[in-house]
Design a protein around this motif. Structure first.
Motif, PDB file in Angstrom:
ATOM      1  N   ASN A  12       0.853  -1.186   0.000  1.00  0.00           N
ATOM      2  CA  ASN A  12       0.000   0.000   0.000  1.00  0.00           C
ATOM      3  C   ASN A  12       0.889   1.236   0.000  1.00  0.00           C
ATOM      4  O   ASN A  12       1.566   1.533   0.981  1.00  0.00           O
ATOM      5  CB  ASN A  12      -0.924   0.005   1.218  1.00  0.00           C
ATOM      6  N   PHE A  13       0.914   1.952  -1.113  1.00  0.00           N
ATOM      7  CA  PHE A  13       1.710   3.174  -1.234  1.00  0.00           C
ATOM      8  C   PHE A  13       0.901   4.335  -0.664  1.00  0.00           C
ATOM      9  O   PHE A  13      -0.252   4.550  -1.055  1.00  0.00           O
ATOM     10  CB  PHE A  13       2.054   3.425  -2.705  1.00  0.00           C
ATOM     11  N   PHE A  14       1.519   5.088   0.233  1.00  0.00           N
ATOM     12  CA  PHE A  14       0.748   6.131   0.904  1.00  0.00           C
ATOM     13  C   PHE A  14       1.635   7.310   1.312  1.00  0.00           C
ATOM     14  O   PHE A  14       2.864   7.263   1.259  1.00  0.00           O
ATOM     15  CB  PHE A  14       0.046   5.547   2.130  1.00  0.00           C
ATOM     16  N   ARG A  15       0.957   8.374   1.737  1.00  0.00           N
ATOM     17  CA  ARG A  15       1.602   9.560   2.308  1.00  0.00           C
ATOM     18  C   ARG A  15       0.721  10.036   3.451  1.00  0.00           C
ATOM     19  O   ARG A  15      -0.512   9.968   3.367  1.00  0.00           O
ATOM     20  CB  ARG A  15       1.753  10.649   1.239  1.00  0.00           C
ATOM     21  N   SER A  16       1.312  10.529   4.499  1.00  0.00           N
ATOM     22  CA  SER A  16       0.557  10.819   5.721  1.00  0.00           C
ATOM     23  C   SER A  16      -0.476  11.935   5.572  1.00  0.00           C
ATOM     24  O   SER A  16      -1.440  11.984   6.329  1.00  0.00           O
ATOM     25  CB  SER A  16       1.522  11.158   6.865  1.00  0.00           C
ATOM     26  N   ASP A  17      -0.292  12.849   4.606  1.00  0.00           N
ATOM     27  CA  ASP A  17      -1.251  13.938   4.438  1.00  0.00           C
ATOM     28  C   ASP A  17      -2.220  13.698   3.287  1.00  0.00           C
ATOM     29  O   ASP A  17      -2.972  14.600   2.906  1.00  0.00           O
ATOM     30  CB  ASP A  17      -0.524  15.268   4.231  1.00  0.00           C
ATOM     31  N   CYS A  18      -2.224  12.496   2.753  1.00  0.00           N
ATOM     32  CA  CYS A  18      -3.122  12.144   1.652  1.00  0.00           C
ATOM     33  C   CYS A  18      -4.501  11.817   2.223  1.00  0.00           C
ATOM     34  O   CYS A  18      -4.646  10.908   3.048  1.00  0.00           O
ATOM     35  CB  CYS A  18      -2.532  10.944   0.892  1.00  0.00           C
ATOM     36  N   VAL A  19      -5.531  12.570   1.803  1.00  0.00           N
ATOM     37  CA  VAL A  19      -6.879  12.400   2.364  1.00  0.00           C
ATOM     38  C   VAL A  19      -7.433  10.997   2.141  1.00  0.00           C
ATOM     39  O   VAL A  19      -7.926  10.366   3.085  1.00  0.00           O
ATOM     40  CB  VAL A  19      -7.840  13.478   1.810  1.00  0.00           C
ATOM     41  N   PRO A  20      -7.401  10.442   0.920  1.00  0.00           N
ATOM     42  CA  PRO A  20      -7.895   9.073   0.750  1.00  0.00           C
ATOM     43  C   PRO A  20      -7.093   8.059   1.575  1.00  0.00           C
ATOM     44  O   PRO A  20      -7.646   7.055   2.029  1.00  0.00           O
ATOM     45  CB  PRO A  20      -7.728   8.811  -0.755  1.00  0.00           C
ATOM     46  N   CYS A  21      -5.799   8.323   1.768  1.00  0.00           N
ATOM     47  CA  CYS A  21      -4.984   7.433   2.606  1.00  0.00           C
ATOM     48  C   CYS A  21      -5.497   7.440   4.038  1.00  0.00           C
ATOM     49  O   CYS A  21      -5.575   6.393   4.697  1.00  0.00           O
ATOM     50  CB  CYS A  21      -3.522   7.863   2.585  1.00  0.00           C
ATOM     51  N   ILE A  22      -5.837   8.616   4.525  1.00  0.00           N
ATOM     52  CA  ILE A  22      -6.383   8.747   5.878  1.00  0.00           C
ATOM     53  C   ILE A  22      -7.727   8.037   5.965  1.00  0.00           C
ATOM     54  O   ILE A  22      -8.020   7.334   6.938  1.00  0.00           O
ATOM     55  CB  ILE A  22      -6.526  10.235   6.253  1.00  0.00           C
ATOM     56  N   GLN A  23      -8.552   8.205   4.924  1.00  0.00           N
ATOM     57  CA  GLN A  23      -9.884   7.609   4.934  1.00  0.00           C
ATOM     58  C   GLN A  23      -9.840   6.082   4.925  1.00  0.00           C
ATOM     59  O   GLN A  23     -10.662   5.429   5.566  1.00  0.00           O
ATOM     60  CB  GLN A  23     -10.680   8.115   3.727  1.00  0.00           C
ATOM     61  N   GLU A  24      -8.880   5.504   4.210  1.00  0.00           N
ATOM     62  CA  GLU A  24      -8.834   4.050   4.107  1.00  0.00           C
ATOM     63  C   GLU A  24      -8.086   3.392   5.266  1.00  0.00           C
ATOM     64  O   GLU A  24      -8.123   2.176   5.415  1.00  0.00           O
ATOM     65  CB  GLU A  24      -8.193   3.619   2.790  1.00  0.00           C
ATOM     66  N   HIS A  25      -7.392   4.173   6.080  1.00  0.00           N
ATOM     67  CA  HIS A  25      -6.528   3.602   7.110  1.00  0.00           C
ATOM     68  C   HIS A  25      -7.259   2.669   8.081  1.00  0.00           C
ATOM     69  O   HIS A  25      -6.737   1.585   8.394  1.00  0.00           O
ATOM     70  CB  HIS A  25      -5.806   4.717   7.871  1.00  0.00           C
ATOM     71  N   PRO A  26      -8.447   3.030   8.579  1.00  0.00           N
ATOM     72  CA  PRO A  26      -9.157   2.088   9.465  1.00  0.00           C
ATOM     73  C   PRO A  26      -9.436   0.748   8.788  1.00  0.00           C
ATOM     74  O   PRO A  26      -9.377  -0.305   9.437  1.00  0.00           O
ATOM     75  CB  PRO A  26     -10.453   2.834   9.802  1.00  0.00           C
ATOM     76  N   ASP A  27      -9.713   0.766   7.504  1.00  0.00           N
ATOM     77  CA  ASP A  27      -9.954  -0.480   6.779  1.00  0.00           C
ATOM     78  C   ASP A  27      -8.673  -1.292   6.650  1.00  0.00           C
ATOM     79  O   ASP A  27      -8.708  -2.526   6.679  1.00  0.00           O
ATOM     80  CB  ASP A  27     -10.533  -0.182   5.399  1.00  0.00           C
ATOM     81  N   LEU A  28      -7.547  -0.614   6.498  1.00  0.00           N
ATOM     82  CA  LEU A  28      -6.277  -1.327   6.418  1.00  0.00           C
ATOM     83  C   LEU A  28      -5.952  -2.004   7.748  1.00  0.00           C
ATOM     84  O   LEU A  28      -5.441  -3.126   7.781  1.00  0.00           O
ATOM     85  CB  LEU A  28      -5.151  -0.373   6.014  1.00  0.00           C
ATOM     86  N   ILE A  29      -6.255  -1.334   8.840  1.00  0.00           N
ATOM     87  CA  ILE A  29      -6.070  -1.941  10.159  1.00  0.00           C
ATOM     88  C   ILE A  29      -6.912  -3.203  10.276  1.00  0.00           C
ATOM     89  O   ILE A  29      -6.441  -4.258  10.739  1.00  0.00           O
ATOM     90  CB  ILE A  29      -6.432  -0.936  11.278  1.00  0.00           C
ATOM     91  N   GLU A  30      -8.161  -3.115   9.837  1.00  0.00           N
ATOM     92  CA  GLU A  30      -9.055  -4.279   9.879  1.00  0.00           C
ATOM     93  C   GLU A  30      -8.545  -5.399   8.982  1.00  0.00           C
ATOM     94  O   GLU A  30      -8.558  -6.581   9.362  1.00  0.00           O
ATOM     95  CB  GLU A  30     -10.463  -3.854   9.451  1.00  0.00           C
TER      96      GLU A  30
END
Length: 207
Positions: free
Chosen positions: A93-111
């Protein structure tokens, strides 16, 4: 005998009292401009409020081929070589900490990660690949939002370059043979990833 036209000439009105074209246009112009502005504002609001489709599949010349050589450094300082991860499914999963969709999907990634851990050796390995960010910001991101899995850093984002990643988030699935199977260029959900992986897991087992 001459015709006296002094009552109609130069008044800007037609003989029946209606306004001429230029005069009418000048009066309508503010209303037209207002209408255009309302439409533009509406479009902007729609664009801002719109969310990207979950799990949007994107083409890549890497699909169906061996994963590119990609190395980096894990957040605990260990060397990471993607080519050594054969034998299990790998999700990047390629991401950046200030990326809004990255923030939105993070709880799902934890799950999703928790679901894969419950599968034991059959579960996929999951890695976050940092794209255009600093360790300090990434550490703060995970400290505030949770999540406990390996994070990959690379010099000059070479890991992202190897996969042709320009914008985030992107999520890739690589099978146990090291073959790239999927590329998703929008935020993903735990359910979507789990179902997709299970389909590949069954197909891989039935070869």
């Amino acid at each position: 005998m001459s015709l006296d036209v002094s009552d109609t000439a130069g008044t800007g009105d037609d003989v029946d009292g209606a306004e001429s074209g230029p005069a009418r246009s000048s009066r309508l112009a503010p209303f037209i401009a207002l209408g255009v502005a309302v439409v533009m504002i509406g479009l902007i609001v729609l664009l801002i409020g719109a969310e990207p489709d979950d799990g949007t599949v994107a083409e890549s010349p890497l699909i169906g081929r061996p994963a590119p050589e990609a190395t980096g450094t894990l957040d605990d300082g260990r060397f990471f070589d993607l080519s050594r991860r054969k034998g299990s499914f790998v999700v990047l999963n390629f991401f950046r900490s200030d990326c809004v969709p990255c923030i939105q999907e993070h709880p799902d990634l934890i799950e999703f990660v928790e679901q894969q851990r419950q599968l034991g050796s059959d579960g996929a390995e999951f890695y976050s690949v940092v794209n255009g960010d600093t360790p300090e910001r990434v550490e703060r991101f995970f400290a505030e939002r949770g999540g406990d899995w390996p994070i990959i850093y690379s010099e000059a984002d070479e890991f992202s370059v190897a996969f042709g990643v320009a914008a985030v988030p992107e999520t890739w699935i690589i099978d146990p043979d090291g073959i790239v199977r999927e590329r998703f260029v929008s935020k993903v959900t735990a359910e979507f990833l789990s179902i997709t992986l299970q389909q590949y897991r069954e197909a891989f087992a039935n070869r």
